[in-house]
Write a protein that holds these residues in place. Sequence first.
Motif, short mmCIF file in Angstrom:
data_model
loop_
_atom_site.label_atom_id
_atom_site.label_comp_id
_atom_site.label_asym_id
_atom_site.label_seq_id
_atom_site.Cartn_x
_atom_site.Cartn_y
_atom_site.Cartn_z
N ALA A 102 10.27 -2.89 -4.54
CA ALA A 102 10.42 -1.23 -4.27
C ALA A 102 9.32 -0.92 -3.01
CB ALA A 102 10.35 -0.56 -5.47
N THR A 103 9.68 0.06 -2.69
CA THR A 103 8.62 0.85 -1.52
C THR A 103 7.61 1.19 -2.44
OG1 THR A 103 9.54 2.82 -1.62
CG2 THR A 103 10.64 1.32 -0.06
N VAL A 104 6.47 1.45 -1.42
CA VAL A 104 5.20 2.31 -1.88
C VAL A 104 5.52 3.61 -2.80
CG1 VAL A 104 3.28 3.31 -1.35
CG2 VAL A 104 3.58 1.18 -0.30
N ALA A 105 6.46 4.41 -2.06
CA ALA A 105 6.75 5.71 -2.78
C ALA A 105 7.44 5.40 -3.88
CB ALA A 105 7.33 6.41 -1.71
N ASP A 117 11.66 12.79 -5.87
CA ASP A 117 11.91 13.57 -4.47
C ASP A 117 11.19 12.70 -3.38
OD1 ASP A 117 12.34 14.94 -2.22
OD2 ASP A 117 11.54 16.79 -2.93
N LEU A 118 11.77 11.63 -2.84
CA LEU A 118 11.20 10.70 -1.97
C LEU A 118 10.09 11.36 -0.88
CD1 LEU A 118 12.96 7.51 -2.41
CD2 LEU A 118 10.58 8.07 -3.60
N PRO A 119 11.12 12.00 -0.08
CA PRO A 119 10.47 12.73 1.05
C PRO A 119 9.09 13.58 0.65
CG PRO A 119 12.79 12.96 1.17
CD PRO A 119 12.51 12.50 -0.35
N ALA A 120 9.37 14.47 -0.23
CA ALA A 120 8.10 15.32 -0.56
C ALA A 120 7.09 14.37 -1.38
CB ALA A 120 8.70 16.15 -1.79
N VAL A 136 -2.29 3.87 3.53
CA VAL A 136 -1.40 3.46 2.71
C VAL A 136 0.04 4.12 3.19
CG1 VAL A 136 0.05 4.13 0.42
CG2 VAL A 136 -2.21 3.27 0.43
N GLU A 137 1.02 3.23 3.58
CA GLU A 137 2.26 3.75 4.23
C GLU A 137 3.18 3.85 3.11
OE1 GLU A 137 3.40 1.99 7.90
OE2 GLU A 137 1.39 1.13 7.85
N PRO A 138 3.76 5.10 2.98
CA PRO A 138 4.82 5.36 1.96
C PRO A 138 6.08 4.47 1.82
CG PRO A 138 4.14 7.42 2.75
CD PRO A 138 3.74 6.27 3.42
N GLY A 139 6.59 4.36 3.09
CA GLY A 139 7.96 3.62 2.97
C GLY A 139 8.12 2.00 3.11
N ARG A 140 6.66 1.60 3.15
CA ARG A 140 6.79 0.16 3.28
C ARG A 140 7.04 -0.50 1.80
NH1 ARG A 140 1.66 -2.12 6.19
NH2 ARG A 140 2.88 -4.09 5.97
N LEU A 141 7.77 -1.76 2.06
CA LEU A 141 8.19 -2.43 0.79
C LEU A 141 6.75 -2.98 0.20
CD1 LEU A 141 10.90 -2.83 -0.23
CD2 LEU A 141 11.04 -5.05 0.87
N VAL A 142 6.66 -2.96 -0.85
CA VAL A 142 5.23 -3.63 -1.54
C VAL A 142 5.45 -5.10 -1.14
CG1 VAL A 142 4.14 -4.30 -3.64
CG2 VAL A 142 4.96 -1.95 -3.27
N THR B 158 20.12 2.80 -6.21
CA THR B 158 19.16 2.71 -5.05
C THR B 158 18.71 4.14 -5.01
OG1 THR B 158 20.86 3.19 -3.50
CG2 THR B 158 20.33 0.86 -3.93
N ARG B 159 19.13 5.20 -5.34
CA ARG B 159 18.70 6.60 -4.87
C ARG B 159 18.02 7.37 -5.98
NH1 ARG B 159 18.65 4.44 -0.93
NH2 ARG B 159 19.84 4.87 1.03
N SER B 160 18.31 6.98 -7.28
CA SER B 160 18.08 7.67 -8.46
C SER B 160 16.47 7.22 -9.25
CB SER B 160 19.10 7.99 -9.61
OG SER B 160 19.09 6.77 -10.28
#
Lengths: 508, 305
Positions: A102-105, A117-120, A136-142, B158-160
Amino acid sequence: MATAIDEGMTPRLELRDISKAYPGVVANDAITLSVAPGEIHAILGENGAGKSTLMKIIYGATSPDRGEIRYDGRVLGHHSPAQARALGIEMVYQHFSLFETATVAENIALCLPGRMDLPALSARIAETAARYGLSVEPGRLVADLSMGERQQVEILRCLMRDPRLLILDEPTSVLAPQAVEQLFTVLRRIAAGGCSIIYISHKLDEVRALCQRATVLRGGRVTGSTDPRTASAHDLAVMMIGSDLPVTDHPPASLTPAPLLSVQGLSGRPFGAQGRALDGIALDLFGGEIVGIAGVSGNGQSELAACLSGEAAAPAGRMALLGQDMTGLRADQRRRRGLAYVPEERLGRGAVPGHTLTQNTLLTGYTAGLVRHGLARYAQARARAAAIISRFSVKAEGPQALASSLSGGNLQKFILGRELALDPKVLIVAQPTWGVDVGAAAFIRQRIIDQSRRGAAVLVFSEELEELIEICDRIHVLSEGRLSPSIPRGEATKSRLGSYMTGVGRMH
Amino acid sequence: MDLATAIFVGTIAAATPMLLAALGELVVEKSGVLNLGLEGMMLIGAAVAFWLAISGWGLPLAFVGGALAGMLASGLFALLALVFLANQYATGLALAIFGTGLSAMIGMGFGSQPVATLKPLAIPLLGDIPLLGPLLFRFDIVVYLTLAMVPAVWWWLTRSKSGLILRTIGESPENAHAIGYPVRRIRLAAILFGGAMAGLGGAYLSVAYVGIWVENMTAGRGWIALSLVVFAAWRPWRALAGAVLFGGFTILQLHGQILGLPLPSEALSALPYLATIVALVLISQKRRRGMEVPASLARPFRPGA
C-alpha cells in the motif's frame, strides 16, 4: 534545550508495582516509573530485561498480573490497544507494521477513523511532515521506501493522531548515524509540543544524548532511575548489566603475504524489491585481519554475502579463495576449501529450527568428517555439538535440544561455535551480535578476534558501527551496492563511516 | 442470430458461473484465506437452486437460495478455518468433496426434469439496435449483474477504505490486529461473500445455463475459477479475461463438435481447460510488484498469539 518538565505536574503516565510473569520467567517484577508531560524517558535494558513486556502492558496488548497504571492521574482499569489509542498512546515498533503493498497515504488512512479521502489526507500528511521536519511523500509505495523513510512514515502515522504519549522501540537499530541525528531532532520537536516520549533502547550513548530521564531494567526489575545526561556511562552500564561494559582484547594483527579471499569486479542482481545490485565490488582479505562491511541493510549486504558464500551466482566478476579461483564453485565446494559463513538469519538459514543441535552440527560438519560414505555419524556429531555447547557456554538442554528452543543469543553462540570448530581459513559473519546481550556479544566478538589472530581472514557485516570499530582492523562501507575504500582501525570514526553511508564520502 | 453472435453470447453466458465464483474467491484470498472448496460450494448452490426452481418457488428465490446455500457451506469452512484454525488446504479440499457428495444426494430425485431457465431481459429500444442489440442487450439479468461485479470488486478493493482494510488483513493480520481491526470477523465476512458468490455461480449454471440437473454439473469449473484467481494475479479484470477465454473455448469446442472436427470429442472437451491454463500461465509471467500473492494467504491467524 529547555525542558518543559515541572516536577509538580501530574505525570502523563505512572506505573506502580507492575508485575507480569510468563511460565518459567518473571518478565516484570514490581516496576514503578513515572513519565512527565513533554518528557523523553528512556527505558534502558538488555534483551530479556523486560522492556518489551512493559511496553505491551502500557500499550494494552497484554495485561499485568499485578500493579496499577495511571494515566493523567486516573487509574486505568481494563486496558486494551483500542483504549490506549483513545487515550493518545501511540507506538512505533522496531519491526515496522507498515503494509508494503500500500502507499504511504493508504497506510496512514488505515490508522485514522472515518471515511477515506486520499487527496485531503495527502495534504494533511504533507503539512504534518513539514511541521516536524519529516520527509514523507504520501503517494509512494511503502515497498519502495528505505528503512529510514519507513520509520518516518511510522512516526508520522502516530503524529497524525495527535499523540500524548509516544513509545519508540529500539528506533535507531535500522538507521545510519546521520539519520539518527535527524530522528532526535524530530523527537525533541515532538516533546517540545507537550507529548511525552518513551524511548526504549540498549544504547547508552543515544539515551544520554536524547533523554531527560532513564529507568534502567535488568532481569525484569528496575535497577535504577536517573538523569542520563549527568550519570556516567559507567554507572548506567552497571545498572544495565550489573558490571562495567566488557572490553575485548585486540592484539595487533600479523597478515599473510597474500590475500586469502580476493574479489574483483563483482556485480550481481538485487534480491527482491528490497535488494540492491552490486556494482563492481573489489575486496582483498588477508589472513590475520578482520575486515568490516559497514552500512545499513538493503544496500547490497545480503547480495554480497550470498555471492561470497556461494548461495548466489555472481553474473560478473572473479573471486579467489586461498589463491585459487572459486567463482564457479558451489557453496559446499567453497566450504570444503576452508570457507565458513555465519548468515544473518539464524533460524531457517544458519540453523534448521525444528532440528536438534546435533543435526544442525551435521549441516556444516560434513567437511570435518561427520559424514562418511553418505551416512551421518551421529555419535561424533553429538559429541561435537556437546563440545560446542560447553566451549561457548550455550544455554541449551543438550545436543538433543531443538534449535528453535534456544534464545537468539544462545543460538548465535552455537552457530558461531559450530563454524569456528571447523577452523575456517576464511570466515564470513553477518550481524554477529544482533539481538545478543552485552555479555554474550563481547564473548562472540572475542572469539572472532581470536580466530583472525590464529591466521584466518575474517569478514564481518554489521549495522552496528561501534561493533565494527571495536573489532575490525579496517572497515569498508557498502552503500547502494558500492564499496568504499577501506578505512583503517585508527581512523574509523562513526561520522567518517556515516558520511560514506549517506553517499557524501563517495565523492573523494 | 448468425454464428458469430451466437458464439459471443454463448461465451459470455458460459463465462458467468466461473466469473462469479472467481470474483468471490478473489475477495476471500485477498483477506488471506484460501478456500479450495469452490467446486463444492458451486455444486451445493446449483443443487439447492435447482430444487427450489422445480418446486415452484420461482427463479429469483432459486438464485437467493443458491447463494445462501453456498454461504452456509462456506460458513462451515469458516468455522473450521477461523475458529478451530484447521489447515485451510485440507479443509477446503474436504469442502469440495463434501459439496460434490451433498449435491449429488440433493439431486437424486431430480431425474431429468427440466426447469424453465432464466429469460433474457427484453430491453426496449436498445435490444432492437441492429447488430449491437442482439450482441449486447439480450442477456439475462444475472449476466449484467455479474459483469457489473468486476468493476465493483475492483473499485472496492483498490479505492475504498474497507477494501484497503481487507487487503491489509491479507498481507499481515498481526499488524491489522495491532492497529485494532477485527481480523477474524472481516475474514468471516469475506469467506461468506465468497461462498455466496460461488453458490450464485452454481445456481446460474443449473437454473439459467443448463436447465436440467446433471450430477457433478460444474465439471471442474470451481477448480478453474480457483486457478483463475491465482493466474489473474488477484486482479478482477484479469479474472474476467480468463473467464471469457474459458467460456469462449467452451462454446468453440461445442461448435467444433457440431461441425464434426476430426478430433475426439474428449480432446475438444478438454480444450477450454487447457487453453485457459496455458493463457493464464503466459499472462502471469509478467508480474508487477505489489499485486502478487497476499502475503498471509492460507496462514491461520490466532489473535494474541
